[in-house]
Design a protein around this motif. Structure first.
Motif, PDB file in Angstrom:
ATOM      1  N   LEU A  30       0.800  -1.222  -0.075  1.00  0.00           N
ATOM      2  CA  LEU A  30      -0.011  -0.014  -0.065  1.00  0.00           C
ATOM      3  C   LEU A  30       0.742   1.270  -0.080  1.00  0.00           C
ATOM      4  CD1 LEU A  30      -2.757  -0.787   2.623  1.00  0.00           C
ATOM      5  CD2 LEU A  30      -2.666  -1.394   0.130  1.00  0.00           C
ATOM      6  N   TYR A 125      -8.879   2.149   4.369  1.00  0.00           N
ATOM      7  CA  TYR A 125      -7.732   2.197   3.545  1.00  0.00           C
ATOM      8  C   TYR A 125      -6.617   3.086   4.171  1.00  0.00           C
ATOM      9  CZ  TYR A 125      -4.937   1.608  -0.888  1.00  0.00           C
ATOM     10  OH  TYR A 125      -3.823   1.204  -1.703  1.00  0.00           O
ATOM     11  N   GLU A 128      -5.238   0.848   7.189  1.00  0.00           N
ATOM     12  CA  GLU A 128      -4.330  -0.503   6.619  1.00  0.00           C
ATOM     13  C   GLU A 128      -2.803   0.087   6.181  1.00  0.00           C
ATOM     14  OE1 GLU A 128      -4.660  -3.553   6.872  1.00  0.00           O
ATOM     15  OE2 GLU A 128      -6.604  -3.218   7.989  1.00  0.00           O
ATOM     16  N   GLN A 132       0.982  -0.507   7.751  1.00  0.00           N
ATOM     17  CA  GLN A 132       1.886  -1.144   6.889  1.00  0.00           C
ATOM     18  C   GLN A 132       3.179  -0.253   6.893  1.00  0.00           C
ATOM     19  OE1 GLN A 132       1.032  -2.039   2.805  1.00  0.00           O
ATOM     20  NE2 GLN A 132      -0.435  -3.607   3.380  1.00  0.00           N
ATOM     21  N   TYR A 148      -9.406  -3.474   6.800  1.00  0.00           N
ATOM     22  CA  TYR A 148      -9.970  -4.444   5.936  1.00  0.00           C
ATOM     23  C   TYR A 148     -11.465  -4.494   6.048  1.00  0.00           C
ATOM     24  CZ  TYR A 148     -10.936  -8.724   3.173  1.00  0.00           C
ATOM     25  OH  TYR A 148     -11.638  -9.713   2.367  1.00  0.00           O
ATOM     26  N   ILE A 171      -4.639  -5.039   0.210  1.00  0.00           N
ATOM     27  CA  ILE A 171      -4.876  -5.230   1.637  1.00  0.00           C
ATOM     28  C   ILE A 171      -4.600  -6.712   1.904  1.00  0.00           C
ATOM     29  CG2 ILE A 171      -6.372  -4.941   3.634  1.00  0.00           C
ATOM     30  CD1 ILE A 171      -7.531  -2.397   2.370  1.00  0.00           C
ATOM     31  N   THR A 172      -5.157  -7.581   1.286  1.00  0.00           N
ATOM     32  CA  THR A 172      -5.204  -9.014   1.611  1.00  0.00           C
ATOM     33  C   THR A 172      -4.176  -9.794   1.099  1.00  0.00           C
ATOM     34  OG1 THR A 172      -6.904  -9.487  -0.155  1.00  0.00           O
ATOM     35  CG2 THR A 172      -7.663  -8.962   2.126  1.00  0.00           C
TER      36      THR A 172
END
Length: 224
Positions: A30, A125, A128, A132, A148, A171-172
């Motif tokens: 991301l 978003y 997440e 990261q 998520y 994301i996954t």
């Protein structure tokens, strides 16, 4: 997009699906992977690994980000804007907290009238992206937020949206194998009618065309 061109795109995307684990190992997806947005307006460009002084006025981050998000911005542009916002926000914990707090307030305000899928997407978003990019020991104002799940709620409110599915696939990437594949499948299905999404799905990484990664990415990488 004609059928021949779309077939070539599909091949590239298959390689993308298989090769993205290589990408993930190079850095947070991301953050490290810029989203192609054409000529659309976003925050000023910033390198993903920038940690030093910036000429951007950080106190304006929430205002500038919200101005972009509140202007009927397409999902891909929202993704790139929130990616850049995260890189900037890491320079100042208060700025980072202010931004995600403002996005949470947008969700609360929208739910008081009519749930806004884009508001849910934005906060999910960003949460997440924060997870990261905020390093161990750094304050993370998104701690405890399941971004998520918020993005999935946005998809349920929005209905069919291949760009949101693409975001959910990023994301996954490192988990939730079946869900990851399902999001990618839906993103691919919508790419034939979304040239910019198709461009993102067939993008390159580290000076290598994604399709070239196919020969070095065994299918076992999808197994959880």
């Amino acid at each position: 997009m004609n059928s021949h061109a779309f077939s070539r795109l599909t091949i590239s995307i298959v390689a993308f699906l298989l090769g993205f684990t290589t990408f993930a190992q190079a850095g947070p997806p991301l953050i490290c992977h810029p989203i192609e947005i054409g000529q659309a307006k976003s925050l000023p460009w910033v390198e993903f690994n920038h940690r030093g002084r910036t000429d951007y006025v950080l106190k304006n981050l929430s205002r500038d980000t919200l101005a972009i998000l509140d202007s009927h911005t397409p999902v891909l542009v929202r993704m790139e804007t929130l990616r850049r916002a995260t890189i900037y926000a890491r320079h100042d914990p208060q700025v980072a907290k202010e931004l995600i707090t403002r996005l949470q307030e947008r969700v609360a305000n929208s739910d008081a009238d009519r749930p806004d899928a884009l508001a849910w997407f934005d906060v999910g978003y960003l949460a997440e992206a924060y997870k990261q990019w905020m390093g161990k020991g750094e304050p993370n104002p998104a701690a405890g937020l399941d971004g998520y799940s918020l993005v999935r709620k946005a998809i349920s409110l929005r209905g069919s949206d291949p760009e949101m599915e693409f975001a959910a696939a990023l994301i996954t990437l490192t988990g939730l194998g079946d869900a990851h594949r399902d999001h990618l499948r839906k993103a691919i299905a919508g790419a034939s009618n979304d040239p910019l999404l198709a461009q993102n799905l067939a993008s390159s990484f580290n000076h290598q065309i994604i399709s070239e990664l196919l020969v070095t990415a065994p299918s076992e990488r999808f197994q959880q």
